[in-house]
Design an enzyme around this catalytic site. Sequence first.
Site, PDB file in Angstrom:
ATOM      1  N   LEU A 405       1.322  -0.705  -0.196  1.00 28.31           N
ATOM      2  CA  LEU A 405       0.186  -0.154  -0.039  1.00 28.31           C
ATOM      3  C   LEU A 405       0.787   1.241  -0.081  1.00 28.31           C
ATOM      4  CD1 LEU A 405      -2.568  -0.897   2.852  1.00 28.31           C
ATOM      5  CD2 LEU A 405      -3.152  -0.277   0.096  1.00 28.31           C
ATOM      6  N   GLU A 407       1.018   4.127  -2.715  1.00 29.13           N
ATOM      7  CA  GLU A 407       1.008   5.224  -4.394  1.00 29.13           C
ATOM      8  C   GLU A 407       2.024   5.727  -5.025  1.00 29.13           C
ATOM      9  OE1 GLU A 407      -3.449   3.571  -3.057  1.00 29.13           O
ATOM     10  OE2 GLU A 407      -1.380   4.801  -1.846  1.00 29.13           O
ATOM     11  N   GLN A 429      -6.198   1.990  -7.151  1.00 27.75           N
ATOM     12  CA  GLN A 429      -7.075   0.718  -6.724  1.00 27.75           C
ATOM     13  C   GLN A 429      -8.887   2.180  -6.807  1.00 27.75           C
ATOM     14  OE1 GLN A 429      -8.142  -0.856  -2.200  1.00 27.75           O
ATOM     15  NE2 GLN A 429      -7.299  -2.534  -3.267  1.00 27.75           N
ATOM     16  N   PHE A 430      -8.528   3.194  -6.267  1.00 29.15           N
ATOM     17  CA  PHE A 430      -9.090   3.835  -6.868  1.00 29.15           C
ATOM     18  C   PHE A 430      -9.078   5.180  -7.248  1.00 29.15           C
ATOM     19  CE2 PHE A 430     -11.711   1.512  -3.958  1.00 29.15           C
ATOM     20  CZ  PHE A 430     -13.380   0.813  -4.294  1.00 29.15           C
ATOM     21  N   ALA A 431      -9.424   6.190  -7.783  1.00 35.10           N
ATOM     22  CA  ALA A 431      -8.978   7.861  -8.195  1.00 35.10           C
ATOM     23  C   ALA A 431      -8.255   8.852  -6.841  1.00 35.10           C
ATOM     24  CB  ALA A 431      -9.547   7.988  -9.293  1.00 35.10           C
ATOM     25  N   ASP A 432      -9.444   8.155  -5.702  1.00 33.96           N
ATOM     26  CA  ASP A 432      -9.431   9.163  -4.805  1.00 33.96           C
ATOM     27  C   ASP A 432      -7.810   8.853  -4.130  1.00 33.96           C
ATOM     28  OD1 ASP A 432     -12.655   9.301  -3.987  1.00 33.96           O
ATOM     29  OD2 ASP A 432     -11.658   7.394  -5.332  1.00 33.96           O
ATOM     30  N   PHE A 433      -7.626   7.679  -4.321  1.00 34.56           N
ATOM     31  CA  PHE A 433      -5.436   7.409  -3.686  1.00 34.56           C
ATOM     32  C   PHE A 433      -4.772   8.032  -3.983  1.00 34.56           C
ATOM     33  CE2 PHE A 433      -8.298   3.498  -1.874  1.00 34.56           C
ATOM     34  CZ  PHE A 433      -9.322   3.793  -0.983  1.00 34.56           C
ATOM     35  N   HIS A 474     -14.242   7.494  -2.286  1.00 38.53           N
ATOM     36  CA  HIS A 474     -14.346   6.435  -3.338  1.00 38.53           C
ATOM     37  C   HIS A 474     -14.854   7.035  -3.794  1.00 38.53           C
ATOM     38  CE1 HIS A 474     -12.920   4.361   0.459  1.00 38.53           C
ATOM     39  NE2 HIS A 474     -12.497   3.087  -0.651  1.00 38.53           N
TER      40      HIS A 474
END
Length: 667
Positions: A405, A407, A429-433, A474
Site C-alpha cells: 500500500l 502509491e 485501486q480508486f482514483a481518490d487514492f 471512493h
Amino acid sequence: MEFTAPNAQILTFDRKNHSNETLLKLYESLILPRRIEEKMLILLRQGRISKWFSGWGQEAISIGAVNALQEDEFILPMHRNLGIFTGRNLPLEKLFAQFQGKKSGFTKGRDRSFHFGSIEHHTVGMISHLGPQLAIADGIGLAHKLSKEKKVTLVFSGDGASSEGDFHEGLNVAAVWKLPVIFVVEHNGYGLSTPSEEQFAFKYFTEKGPGYGMEAVRVQGNNVLDVYDTILKLAQDIRENPRPVLVEAITFRMRGHEEASGTKYVPKHLMEEWAQLDPVDNYEAYLESIGVLDAATKESLNHKVKTAINERLEIAFAEEAITPNLEEELADVYAAFSQKVISPEGPNTEKRFIDAISDGLRQSMEKYPNLILMGQDIGEYGGVFKITDGFKAQFGGDRVRNTPLCESAIIGAGLGLSIKGYKAMVEMQFADFVSVGFNQIVNNLAKIHYRWGQQADVVIRMPTGAGTAAGPFHSQSNEAWFFHTPGLKIVYPSNPRDAKGLLNAALEDPNPYLYFEHKLLYRSISGPVPDGYYTIEVGKAALAQEGTQVSIITYGMGVHWAIKAVEEMGISADILDLRTLLPWDQEAVATTVKKTGKVIFLQEDTLTGGIGAEICAWISEHCFKDLDAPVMREGSLDTPVPFAPNLEKQFLPTERFKVKLKELLEF
C-alpha cells in the site's frame, strides 16, 4: 542527543590491498569537487552565480561510492553529491553551464544545480522534494532484476529527508521485492537548521534496516577508503544475491544548507571537532604519511584539477545568456511522439465497459513484452474490479505485480522502469487514492522530460466517479487536479469502444497518462468493440449525438446524462464527447459552438475550478462572435461527495443540468 563527532581526533585509514594507483585515483577524484566548491564560493561572493548548495565535508561519501560502482550502474544523488557528477566524468563546462542557467546545461536553463540526470552517465538527479527518488531507484533496480542484469543501483538520502513518507515507501518496496538497491543515508546531523534529535527518536539509521528486513551498515562517511571498501564489497555481493542494503554514512556539513543559510545555529565546538575530520585533508595527510603522495605529485594533481576548472568555467561564462524560444519551450514539455492510429480489423463483439478495458490491457501486454503492471491486489485477486483477472496466470508475477500500500513508491518505480526502457501501468485501486502519489505525478512524471529530456512511459489507471453511494473517499472526480499540470496527458472514455482504443493509445505513447475509467460504467453499459488491437486518436473529440439547437460539451458519465436529458426534453443537440481532456480538442469545440450558437458544459466534477471553467472561458474568448447566448456550465455541488444515496443524488448535477439547459434554450 547532540550529534557529536567520533572520539578519534584523526581518521584511521586502511589501504588493504589497494594499489598506489587506486589510492591516487581516489585522491584526485576527492579534490576535484572540493576545488570546485572553493571556486564556486568565490564566484558566489562575486555575484557570478546565484546559489550554491555545499557538500563541503561530505565529499568522501560521494567519491567512495562513485568509484566503487561500475560505470553503467545508476546513481541517484542529492544536493551534497557534487562528487557523483564529477566522478562520472560529466563535462565540466556543461556542468558549470547548468549551474549558471545556460542553454548548454543539462536542463537548458530550466532547472538549477543538481536537478537533472544524464542517462549517458547513468545519473538521475533529484527534485527539491528529496524523498521521491528512492522509489525511482526501486524502479531501476526492478528493471535490472527483470532483465537479469547483475547490476546495482545506489540512491542517496539525507537524514532530514528520511522523515518523509517516501523514505519508508522506498525502503519497504525494495525489501519486499528484494531489489538490488543500496540506500545511502548521509547522516550529517541537520536538516537545514533542524538537528537530528528533532527529526527522529533514534541515534543511528542502522536501527532502521532490520525493521524493513534488510541489512544495515554504518561507515565513517569522512573516510573515503571506508566508504569505498564498504560499497565495493556490498555491490559485488548484491550483484550475485540481489537485495537492498541500508548504508549509513556518518558525516557533517561544514557549511550552510545553502550559502545564504549560514551555520550560526551549529554549536561552535561541533564545527571545531568535525573540522579535524575533514575528508580531504585527512586523506591527503594519510597518503603523504605512507609515501604514496609526494609534494610534486600533490602539486601536479592540484594544478591539473584547478586548470581544468578554470578552463571549463571560462567556456561556460563565455556562453551567451539564453534567448527564449517559445516553440522549443512548448515542444519540450512532452517527449516527441507522433501517433499512428491503428484502425480495427476483424469482427466486433458486444463487450461491457470493464471487459473492453481488460481486453485492451491484455492485448497491450501481448504487444509490449516490456510492459509491467503494478497495483494493489492486481495479481491472483485480479484487482478490486477484476480488470486484471487471469493476468498473472497468463503473463507471470514478474509482469503483473501486487504492490504494498504505497502509491507514491509505485508511481516512482514506474518512472524508474521507464528510465531503463520499460513501460509501466499503475492501477490506483480508486482514483481518490492518487492523492498519496500526487507529488510523483505532478513533479516527477510531468516535469522530467521538460527538465532534462527523460521520457516517463507510465500510464496510471484511475477508477473514478460517484453514483455508487461510496462516500467522499471512493467517489471523487479529481481529473481537474491534473488538468492544470503541463506534461501530463489525460484521457476519459465514455463507452467501451473508446475505452479500449484510448487505453491502447496511452500505453503506446512514451508520455505520462492518467486514464480515468468511471466505475459506474464498468458493468452498466456495453457496446460493439473490435476484437483486434486498435487505437483511438488522442486529442480528438467525438460527437456522441448530432443536433441543431444547442451544443453540450462533456465527457465520461456526462455523455450518458446528456443523452438521457435531451431525449427526455425532446431537444436536438450536439453532444460533444471530449474523450481526451489534455490536450483537448479546440477545433471540435469551436466547430460545434459555431454550428448551434448555444453551449453548455456538463461535468461530474465539482463546479468551481473544473475543466468546464477553462473550456467555457476559452469559448468566450475565441468564439464570442458565434454565440447567441451566455456560455453556461453545470457540475456537482461544491461539497465533498456524500455517502447517503439521496444526498449523493442531490450532489450530482443531473437535475440542475436540465434546468440550466432549458434556461439556455429559452434565452
